[in-house]
Design a protein around this motif. Sequence first.
Motif, PDB file in Angstrom:
ATOM      1  N   ASN A  81      24.286   5.703  -6.854  1.00 23.35           N
ATOM      2  CA  ASN A  81      24.665   5.515  -7.899  1.00 23.35           C
ATOM      3  C   ASN A  81      26.560   5.533  -7.966  1.00 23.35           C
ATOM      4  O   ASN A  81      27.045   5.950  -6.909  1.00 23.35           O
ATOM      5  CB  ASN A  81      25.033   6.987  -8.634  1.00 23.35           C
ATOM      6  N   MET A  82      26.517   4.098  -7.325  1.00 30.82           N
ATOM      7  CA  MET A  82      27.776   3.312  -6.308  1.00 30.82           C
ATOM      8  C   MET A  82      29.109   4.219  -7.914  1.00 30.82           C
ATOM      9  O   MET A  82      30.208   4.069  -7.124  1.00 30.82           O
ATOM     10  CB  MET A  82      28.206   1.611  -6.768  1.00 30.82           C
ATOM     11  N   THR A  84      29.864   6.865  -9.032  1.00 32.20           N
ATOM     12  CA  THR A  84      29.433   8.635  -8.464  1.00 32.20           C
ATOM     13  C   THR A  84      30.541   8.450  -6.815  1.00 32.20           C
ATOM     14  O   THR A  84      31.610   8.933  -6.519  1.00 32.20           O
ATOM     15  CB  THR A  84      28.912   8.662  -8.894  1.00 32.20           C
ATOM     16  N   ALA A  85      29.699   7.705  -5.885  1.00 27.84           N
ATOM     17  CA  ALA A  85      30.037   7.499  -4.722  1.00 27.84           C
ATOM     18  C   ALA A  85      31.738   7.108  -4.585  1.00 27.84           C
ATOM     19  O   ALA A  85      32.229   6.707  -3.892  1.00 27.84           O
ATOM     20  CB  ALA A  85      28.726   6.508  -4.483  1.00 27.84           C
ATOM     21  N   GLN A  86      32.120   5.617  -5.141  1.00 26.78           N
ATOM     22  CA  GLN A  86      33.415   5.169  -5.288  1.00 26.78           C
ATOM     23  C   GLN A  86      34.341   6.170  -6.139  1.00 26.78           C
ATOM     24  O   GLN A  86      35.379   6.006  -5.331  1.00 26.78           O
ATOM     25  CB  GLN A  86      33.400   3.740  -6.283  1.00 26.78           C
ATOM     26  N   GLY A  87      33.801   7.433  -6.946  1.00 28.36           N
ATOM     27  CA  GLY A  87      34.828   8.032  -7.676  1.00 28.36           C
ATOM     28  C   GLY A  87      35.296   9.213  -6.369  1.00 28.36           C
ATOM     29  O   GLY A  87      35.823   9.409  -5.872  1.00 28.36           O
ATOM     30  N   TYR A  88      34.012   9.425  -5.524  1.00 20.65           N
ATOM     31  CA  TYR A  88      33.904  10.243  -4.374  1.00 20.65           C
ATOM     32  C   TYR A  88      35.085   9.450  -3.533  1.00 20.65           C
ATOM     33  O   TYR A  88      35.874  10.422  -2.597  1.00 20.65           O
ATOM     34  CB  TYR A  88      33.190  10.967  -3.908  1.00 20.65           C
ATOM     35  N   LEU A  89      35.076   8.593  -3.358  1.00 17.35           N
ATOM     36  CA  LEU A  89      35.358   7.763  -2.038  1.00 17.35           C
ATOM     37  C   LEU A  89      37.659   7.738  -2.693  1.00 17.35           C
ATOM     38  O   LEU A  89      38.053   8.425  -1.342  1.00 17.35           O
ATOM     39  CB  LEU A  89      35.243   6.668  -1.748  1.00 17.35           C
ATOM     40  N   PHE A 117      23.445  10.332  -5.191  1.00 15.13           N
ATOM     41  CA  PHE A 117      21.598  10.133  -5.506  1.00 15.13           C
ATOM     42  C   PHE A 117      21.241   9.971  -6.635  1.00 15.13           C
ATOM     43  O   PHE A 117      20.655  10.469  -7.742  1.00 15.13           O
ATOM     44  CB  PHE A 117      20.871  10.331  -4.041  1.00 15.13           C
ATOM     45  N   ILE A 118      20.076   8.730  -7.267  1.00 10.68           N
ATOM     46  CA  ILE A 118      19.690   8.831  -8.056  1.00 10.68           C
ATOM     47  C   ILE A 118      17.881   8.916  -8.203  1.00 10.68           C
ATOM     48  O   ILE A 118      18.080   7.443  -6.927  1.00 10.68           O
ATOM     49  CB  ILE A 118      19.855   7.798  -8.895  1.00 10.68           C
TER      50      ILE A 118
END
Length: 148
Positions: A81-82, A84-89, A117-118
């Motif tokens: 889930n890009m 969400t990943a960008q949000g965490y980063l 991950f989805i």
Amino acid sequence: MLRSMTGYGRAQQILDGKEILVEIRAVNHRYFEFSSRVPRAYMYLDEKLKSLLQGRVARGKTEVCVTINRIDGSDAKIQVNMGTAQGYLQALRDANETLHLQDDLKLTDLIRFPEIFIVQKAVENEEAVWEEIRQVASAALDRFVTMR
């Protein structure tokens, strides 16, 4: 013929890319009491397994354990889930600026967040799966009855 209520039967087969293991255990009990342990995605098998056993087991506290493993690993599609990943980063980089830490973020740091991950499980034909499980469970039941 008088039979013991205590017994154990086990069968394992590879069918349609799945390794299926069925174990049946029973201990003395006045009535037929059924419990099962099956993977969450296969909970619909519970009543079918109970019906299968009731045809040949009259008494005993009976437990059935079913394990299903995909050999080819094709039972799930995994994506990132890009958003969400960008949000965490971005959150980690913002914290880094505020706390004045060295920015050494790597991909291995992000994989610690399972939410990115989805996981999509493959849809299976329930009747076809039941037929495979029934085949293995019947073999385990035959061994179980023989032992009793």
